[in-house]
Structure formats: structure tokens, C-alpha cells
Design a protein around this motif. Structure first.
Motif, mmCIF file in Angstrom:
data_model
loop_
_atom_site.group_PDB
_atom_site.id
_atom_site.type_symbol
_atom_site.label_atom_id
_atom_site.label_comp_id
_atom_site.label_asym_id
_atom_site.label_seq_id
_atom_site.Cartn_x
_atom_site.Cartn_y
_atom_site.Cartn_z
ATOM 1 N N LEU A 44 -15.338 99.565 20.449
ATOM 2 C CA LEU A 44 -14.751 100.333 21.490
ATOM 3 C C LEU A 44 -13.391 100.240 21.640
ATOM 4 C CD1 LEU A 44 -15.540 102.269 23.732
ATOM 5 C CD2 LEU A 44 -15.881 100.564 25.336
ATOM 6 N N SER A 45 -12.835 98.833 21.156
ATOM 7 C CA SER A 45 -11.436 98.523 21.428
ATOM 8 C C SER A 45 -10.806 98.830 20.013
ATOM 9 C CB SER A 45 -11.011 97.221 21.675
ATOM 10 O OG SER A 45 -11.795 96.362 20.980
ATOM 11 N N ASN A 46 -11.638 98.774 18.773
ATOM 12 C CA ASN A 46 -10.944 98.953 17.457
ATOM 13 C C ASN A 46 -11.040 100.478 16.939
ATOM 14 O OD1 ASN A 46 -10.726 96.280 17.103
ATOM 15 N ND2 ASN A 46 -12.800 96.062 16.337
ATOM 16 N N SER A 47 -11.708 101.276 17.773
ATOM 17 C CA SER A 47 -11.961 102.459 17.118
ATOM 18 C C SER A 47 -11.557 103.758 18.257
ATOM 19 C CB SER A 47 -13.274 102.752 16.558
ATOM 20 O OG SER A 47 -13.574 104.237 16.162
ATOM 21 N N ASP A 48 -10.225 104.409 17.976
ATOM 22 C CA ASP A 48 -10.096 105.308 18.955
ATOM 23 C C ASP A 48 -10.873 106.484 18.705
ATOM 24 O OD1 ASP A 48 -7.840 103.786 19.629
ATOM 25 O OD2 ASP A 48 -6.386 104.926 18.409
ATOM 26 N N HIS A 49 -11.418 106.900 17.583
ATOM 27 C CA HIS A 49 -12.193 107.871 17.452
ATOM 28 C C HIS A 49 -13.687 107.722 18.128
ATOM 29 C CE1 HIS A 49 -14.400 111.085 15.316
ATOM 30 N NE2 HIS A 49 -15.384 110.268 15.054
ATOM 31 N N LEU A 50 -14.214 106.554 18.027
ATOM 32 C CA LEU A 50 -15.374 106.159 18.826
ATOM 33 C C LEU A 50 -15.161 106.219 20.363
ATOM 34 C CD1 LEU A 50 -18.354 105.303 18.705
ATOM 35 C CD2 LEU A 50 -17.304 103.034 18.805
ATOM 36 N N TYR A 51 -14.077 105.852 20.659
ATOM 37 C CA TYR A 51 -13.957 105.728 22.180
ATOM 38 C C TYR A 51 -13.823 107.224 22.783
ATOM 39 C CZ TYR A 51 -11.259 105.905 26.519
ATOM 40 O OH TYR A 51 -10.788 106.265 27.903
ATOM 41 N N LEU A 52 -13.101 108.304 21.988
ATOM 42 C CA LEU A 52 -12.998 109.566 22.279
ATOM 43 C C LEU A 52 -14.364 110.411 22.162
ATOM 44 C CD1 LEU A 52 -9.445 110.325 20.611
ATOM 45 C CD2 LEU A 52 -9.935 109.973 23.097
ATOM 46 N N LYS A 53 -14.969 110.154 21.290
ATOM 47 C CA LYS A 53 -16.151 110.724 20.776
ATOM 48 C C LYS A 53 -17.206 110.419 22.038
ATOM 49 C CE LYS A 53 -20.372 110.559 17.905
ATOM 50 N NZ LYS A 53 -20.880 109.892 16.716
ATOM 51 N N CYS A 54 -17.230 109.164 22.552
ATOM 52 C CA CYS A 54 -17.992 108.726 23.814
ATOM 53 C C CYS A 54 -17.791 109.430 25.064
ATOM 54 C CB CYS A 54 -18.136 107.260 23.923
ATOM 55 S SG CYS A 54 -19.013 106.375 22.475
ATOM 56 N N ARG A 55 -16.248 109.340 25.041
ATOM 57 C CA ARG A 55 -15.887 110.170 26.186
ATOM 58 C C ARG A 55 -16.101 111.700 26.368
ATOM 59 N NH1 ARG A 55 -9.333 110.644 27.249
ATOM 60 N NH2 ARG A 55 -9.623 112.111 25.528
ATOM 61 N N ASP A 56 -16.148 112.279 25.185
ATOM 62 C CA ASP A 56 -16.481 113.684 25.284
ATOM 63 C C ASP A 56 -17.804 114.087 25.755
ATOM 64 O OD1 ASP A 56 -13.725 114.209 24.530
ATOM 65 O OD2 ASP A 56 -14.062 114.513 22.494
ATOM 66 N N LYS A 57 -18.594 113.101 25.096
ATOM 67 C CA LYS A 57 -19.993 113.408 25.342
ATOM 68 C C LYS A 57 -20.533 112.993 26.677
ATOM 69 C CE LYS A 57 -22.385 112.309 20.934
ATOM 70 N NZ LYS A 57 -23.366 111.578 20.188
ATOM 71 N N LEU A 58 -19.885 112.140 27.538
ATOM 72 C CA LEU A 58 -19.930 111.811 28.896
ATOM 73 C C LEU A 58 -19.522 112.840 29.706
ATOM 74 C CD1 LEU A 58 -18.963 108.043 28.831
ATOM 75 C CD2 LEU A 58 -21.380 109.081 29.520
ATOM 76 N N LYS A 59 -18.405 113.530 29.237
ATOM 77 C CA LYS A 59 -17.712 114.600 30.103
ATOM 78 C C LYS A 59 -18.750 115.808 30.009
ATOM 79 C CE LYS A 59 -12.916 113.373 30.011
ATOM 80 N NZ LYS A 59 -11.403 114.163 29.513
ATOM 81 N N LYS A 60 -19.362 116.100 28.616
ATOM 82 C CA LYS A 60 -20.245 117.361 28.532
ATOM 83 C C LYS A 60 -21.547 117.249 29.128
ATOM 84 C CE LYS A 60 -17.679 118.969 24.428
ATOM 85 N NZ LYS A 60 -17.978 118.849 22.662
ATOM 86 N N SER A 61 -21.867 116.006 29.616
ATOM 87 C CA SER A 61 -23.200 115.462 30.082
ATOM 88 C C SER A 61 -22.983 115.806 31.695
ATOM 89 C CB SER A 61 -23.688 114.345 29.724
ATOM 90 O OG SER A 61 -22.893 113.244 30.428
ATOM 91 N N SER A 62 -24.465 116.429 32.082
ATOM 92 C CA SER A 62 -24.481 116.657 33.574
ATOM 93 C C SER A 62 -25.071 115.578 34.233
ATOM 94 C CB SER A 62 -25.222 117.995 33.716
ATOM 95 O OG SER A 62 -26.513 118.132 33.096
ATOM 96 N N ASN A 63 -25.974 114.622 33.386
ATOM 97 C CA ASN A 63 -26.686 113.618 34.072
ATOM 98 C C ASN A 63 -26.678 112.337 33.142
ATOM 99 O OD1 ASN A 63 -28.265 112.383 36.183
ATOM 100 N ND2 ASN A 63 -30.064 112.781 35.110
ATOM 101 N N SER A 64 -25.489 111.612 33.126
ATOM 102 C CA SER A 64 -25.317 110.379 32.146
ATOM 103 C C SER A 64 -25.755 109.111 32.874
ATOM 104 C CB SER A 64 -23.934 110.512 31.517
ATOM 105 O OG SER A 64 -23.076 110.886 32.649
ATOM 106 N N TYR A 65 -26.029 108.439 31.730
ATOM 107 C CA TYR A 65 -26.416 106.772 32.166
ATOM 108 C C TYR A 65 -25.488 106.180 31.248
ATOM 109 C CZ TYR A 65 -29.575 103.548 35.003
ATOM 110 O OH TYR A 65 -29.861 102.849 35.848
ATOM 111 N N ILE A 66 -24.537 105.213 31.675
ATOM 112 C CA ILE A 66 -24.128 104.316 30.825
ATOM 113 C C ILE A 66 -24.377 102.558 31.355
ATOM 114 C CG2 ILE A 66 -22.150 103.740 32.354
ATOM 115 C CD1 ILE A 66 -20.298 103.736 30.056
ATOM 116 N N ILE A 67 -24.949 101.789 30.163
ATOM 117 C CA ILE A 67 -25.371 100.476 30.409
ATOM 118 C C ILE A 67 -24.391 99.533 29.484
ATOM 119 C CG2 ILE A 67 -27.126 99.029 30.035
ATOM 120 C CD1 ILE A 67 -27.857 102.637 29.476
ATOM 121 N N MET A 68 -23.861 98.680 30.174
ATOM 122 C CA MET A 68 -23.032 97.624 29.697
ATOM 123 C C MET A 68 -23.923 96.206 29.347
ATOM 124 S SD MET A 68 -19.875 96.706 28.540
ATOM 125 C CE MET A 68 -20.418 95.334 27.389
#
Length: 238
Positions: free
Chosen positions: A81-105
Motif C-alpha cells: 500500500l505504501s510502495n505502490s501508488d497504482h495499487l493505492y489508486l486502484k483500491c481507492r477507485d473500487k471503494l468509490k465506485k462501490s455502494s456497500n463496501s467493507y474494509i478490514i485491517m
């Protein structure tokens, strides 16, 4: 694979399903992943994002599959997550497009350092999710300051305090300043804590903690063997 939930797992689910956010502080082997999957299933999300240490990604995926859960999900390494800007932006876009999302740390102590890029990005991603969960064996590794970033990941409304306010409210500390490599550096040394009952009141509704571990039956197998003098000598040398 179907197996009845243990009592502590049922208790965790009953408590945390009341909220959109929650923390599972359960020892390894106590079944955190199973509880998380049950909580996810309760809300039928259209996207699930698991953040976990990179080396545990495969184990996590296998465990989810073992219990028969199927989610539209991504499992990413916190280091990536810190090493890849591409991965971070990809996850951000998926969360933005979803209407009922769940994130687990998972292993949420990995985001205890509020200055780390991975912590900042994890918190930004959590803001985009409808449901948020953190999991770890224990909430602390050094002191109660470890809690701040983890709770910010869940919701800034739980504490409603900046990191500086959190430290001043619950810690008595001294600041030591020293010169190292021609640079002035400061470090805070915590002397004692204050208002811990108040802190507990703030966070208790959203936390389930259990020290129970899965009951595993041990099976012992005895195998007798012989060894010649040459190998025996090697054994003693080693």
C-alpha cells in the motif's frame, strides 16, 4: 467446510454487528477471520478490501475459502500500500465506485505509526468504506498511543481527538531534546496515564477482546528407528 461457531465467536458477532465499525482483539488461533467473514456476510457488501501483512495474504485467502465464504474482494499487503501508488489508486477507485463496501485491517498494529505512509493511506481508504473492521492479537505493543491510528481507521468520531489532544488527555509525558548528527531531535517519554476510565468508555462499545483459543486435540505418533555409528557421529557433531 462447515463447523459450528465457538461461544466467543458468537459473542463477538452479536456485539459488533450492531455497528458499522468494530475491533477484534483476539489471540492467534481464536478465530478472528471466521468472525470477520460472518460480520461481512451479515451486510452483503458489493466490495470487500482486506489489508494484511504481505506474507499472510495467501493464508488469509485460503482460510476464507476453507470456510466457504465468497466475496467480491481484494486482499492486499499493507507494505504494498505504501510502495505502490497504482495499487493505492486502484483500491481507492473500487471503494468509490462501490455502494456497500467493507474494509478490514488485519494485524492492525501495522498502522500504529501515524506518520507512516501506509497508515495515512489505510486511513484514507477506510473513509471511503461503509463498514470498517480492525483485527489483532492485542491493541498495544508499546503504549496507549498505539490506539490512536487504529481508532482513526475505524472512525474519527470514536475519539473525536487529534493525536496531540489524545496524548495530552491520556498521557503525562516529558519531552527530551537532543542533538544527533547536527540535528535537533525530540522524543516524548510517557511517565503515566490519566483518564483511562474515560478512554475505556469511548472505545468499549466497538471492541471485542477475547483470550480464548481454539480447542485443538493433540495426536501423538511414536515412530522408533535405528541409526548407524557413522550417522550417530554426525548427529553429535551437529
Amino acid at each position: 467446510m462447515q463447523m459450528s461457531l465457538l461461544d466467543n465467536q458468537i459473542q463477538a458477532i452479536q456485539k459488533l454487528k450492531q455497528y458499522n465499525v468494530g475491533a477484534l482483539f483476539m489471540k492467534p488461533g481464536a478465530g478472528k477471520t471466521r468472525v470477520a467473514c460472518e460480520l461481512i456476510k451479515e451486510v452483503s457488501p458489493d466490495y470487500v478490501l482486506w489489508i494484511t501483512p504481505f506474507q499472510t495474504k495467501e493464508n488469509l485467502a485460503n482460510e476464507i475459502k476453507k470456510w466457504g465464504y465468497e466475496f467480491p474482494q481484494d486482499i492486499i499487503g499493507i507494505e504494498s500500500l505504501s510502495n505502490s501508488d497504482h495499487l493505492y489508486l486502484k483500491c481507492r477507485d473500487k471503494l468509490k465506485k462501490s455502494s456497500n463496501s467493507y474494509i478490514i485491517m488485519d494485524e492492525s498494529l501495522k498502522i500504529k505509526n501515524k506518520h507512516a505512509l501506509r497508515t495515512q493511506r489505510a486511513i484514507k481508504l477506510s473513509r471511503l468504506a461503509n463498514y470498517r473492521l480492525i483485527m489483532n492479537g492485542t491493541p498495544l505493543s508499546r503504549n496507549i498511543l498505539d490506539l490512536w491510528s487504529q481508532l482513526e481507521f475505524l472512525s474519527p468520531k470514536i475519539l473525536n481527538l487529534s493525536f496531540s489532544q489524545f496524548k495530552k488527555t491520556f498521557c503525562e509525558y516529558v519531552t527530551i531534546t537532543q542533538i544527533a548528527k547536527n540535528k535537533q531531535q525530540s522524543m516524548d517519554i510517557i511517565k503515566k496515564y490519566h483518564n483511562l476510565e474515560y478512554l475505556y468508555q469511548l472505545i468499549a462499545p466497538f471492541i471485542f477482546s477475547s483470550s480464548l483459543e481454539l480447542k485443538v486435540d493433540w495426536h501423538y505418533i511414536r515412530h522408533d528407528f535405528t541409526i548407524d555409528d557413522e550417522l550417530l557421529q554426525k548427529y553429535y557433531e551437529i
